[in-house]
Enzyme design. Structure first.
Site, PDB file in Angstrom:
ATOM      1  NE  ARG A  41      -3.578  -2.179   2.796  1.00  0.00           N
ATOM      2  CZ  ARG A  41      -3.317  -3.387   3.298  1.00  0.00           C
ATOM      3  NH1 ARG A  41      -2.080  -3.663   3.730  1.00  0.00           N
ATOM      4  NH2 ARG A  41      -4.256  -4.309   3.381  1.00  0.00           N
ATOM      5  CE  LYS A  90      -6.888  -0.226   5.572  1.00  0.00           C
ATOM      6  NZ  LYS A  90      -7.722  -0.195   4.344  1.00  0.00           N
ATOM      7  CG  HIS A  92      -5.430   1.894  -4.142  1.00  0.00           C
ATOM      8  ND1 HIS A  92      -4.984   1.136  -3.083  1.00  0.00           N
ATOM      9  CD2 HIS A  92      -6.646   1.402  -4.476  1.00  0.00           C
ATOM     10  CE1 HIS A  92      -5.896   0.225  -2.777  1.00  0.00           C
ATOM     11  NE2 HIS A  92      -6.909   0.353  -3.602  1.00  0.00           N
ATOM     12  NE  ARG A 128      -3.201  -2.863  -1.463  1.00  0.00           N
ATOM     13  CZ  ARG A 128      -2.878  -3.888  -0.674  1.00  0.00           C
ATOM     14  NH1 ARG A 128      -1.646  -4.353  -0.683  1.00  0.00           N
ATOM     15  NH2 ARG A 128      -3.777  -4.446   0.106  1.00  0.00           N
ATOM     16  CG  HIS A 150      -6.736  -8.123   1.206  1.00  0.00           C
ATOM     17  ND1 HIS A 150      -7.105  -8.218  -0.114  1.00  0.00           N
ATOM     18  CD2 HIS A 150      -6.510  -6.805   1.433  1.00  0.00           C
ATOM     19  CE1 HIS A 150      -7.113  -7.022  -0.662  1.00  0.00           C
ATOM     20  NE2 HIS A 150      -6.752  -6.148   0.251  1.00  0.00           N
ATOM     21  CE1 TYR A 199      -8.393  -3.939  -2.188  1.00  0.00           C
ATOM     22  CE2 TYR A 199      -6.239  -3.571  -3.168  1.00  0.00           C
ATOM     23  CZ  TYR A 199      -7.203  -3.247  -2.235  1.00  0.00           C
ATOM     24  OH  TYR A 199      -6.973  -2.236  -1.353  1.00  0.00           O
TER      25      TYR A 199
END
Length: 281
Positions: free
Chosen positions: A118, A146, A221, A224, A247, A256
């Protein structure tokens, strides 16, 4: 707090490059706080200020659509488009008036595409987080992955794919020493870590130099998301893609991964040919 205040906040978060899920969490915190004020202090507010507690700036318009909605997430840039862009960026390194900045931008923008980190993780990487000796082609130690559900950072190891190890080895040896000494992997002219908004601006500047317009433009973004999609198209298992992205839930990964129509048609054709051969046999 009025509706305009919430609209301004959402706009600022978009400009900062924060994802839809993060923006939704900000809104939820505001809603929770407003409900707390209404429940505990509505009477005191009316008695002290002579006004009733309103909606707290919340209405049905300042909401963030879920990142999994098809309308909210389109196709990432294709492999051919990114090959053309990075070829252009690489050509600018040799002729740029500010060699070190252009070389840094090239390596910096290749990193999310070839490791799926990210942007918030990218700008917090230090030089010591690059481990060229790890695995077959090196890994990045994402120490500030994250967080989720108010937990602390979730560290992980991100593999360096498709030659990113060679790019970062060159960057660390030839480019990073041209900047002031500091721990940051990607830094500004003063040695401070790059900001997310600056990464976005540097990409936009390169796209302007390239003359890209409309659907040829993309965000950090999107790099990614392109990494996840292109690795899936190359045969990476969806669970492996989930680990690559960091994730917690496979549903997030499925939002995604957006294969191109050409890829879908090719898979369908091969499955049909296989079925026909099986029936013939």
């Amino acid at each position: 707090m009025e509706v305009e205040d919430v609209d301004w906040m959402l706009h600022a978060l978009v400009v900062e490059g924060l994802g839809a899920g993060t923006r939704r969490q900000y809104l939820q915190m505001l809603r929770t706080f407003h409900a707390f004020v209404v429940e505990r202090y509505a009477v005191q507010v009316r008695g002290t200020f002579g006004v009733a507690v309103g909606k707290g700036g919340m209405d049905r318009f300042n909401r963030v659509r879920h990142a999994g909605d098809d309308a909210a997430v389109g196709l990432p840039p294709g492999r051919e488009r990114l090959e053309a862009f990075f070829s252009f960026a690489r050509s600018r390194v040799a002729v740029a008036s500010d060699y070190r900045a252009m070389a840094r931008d090239y390596a910096m923008l290749r990193t999310p595409y070839l490791s799926a980190v990210r942007v918030s993780e990218l700008v917090r990487l230090d030089q010591v987080d690059v481990h060229l000796e790890q695995g077959r082609s090196g890994k990045l130690h994402v120490r500030f992955g994250k967080a989720a559900n108010a937990s602390g950072p979730r560290p992980r190891w991100a593999p360096m794919l498709e030659g990113l190890d060679r790019i970062l080895a060159w960057y660390l040896a030839d480019v990073r020493p041209l900047f002031p000494s500091s721990p940051a992997l990607f830094c500004d002219e003063d040695g401070r870590p790059m900001k997310r908004g600056t990464v976005r601006d540097r990409l936009a500047r390169l796209l302007d130099l390239e003359g890209a317009a409309g659907e040829d433009r993309f965000t950090p973004h999107a790099l990614r998301r392109a990494c996840a999609t292109h690795q899936y198209e190359r045969g990476m298992d969806l669970i492996a893609v989930q680990q690559l992205l960091g994730h917690r839930h496979i549903a997030s990964t499925m939002a995604y991964v957006k294969p191109s129509q050409h890829f879908v048609e090719d898979v369908w054709r091969r499955a049909t040919d296989s079925a026909v051969r099986a029936l013939a046999g």
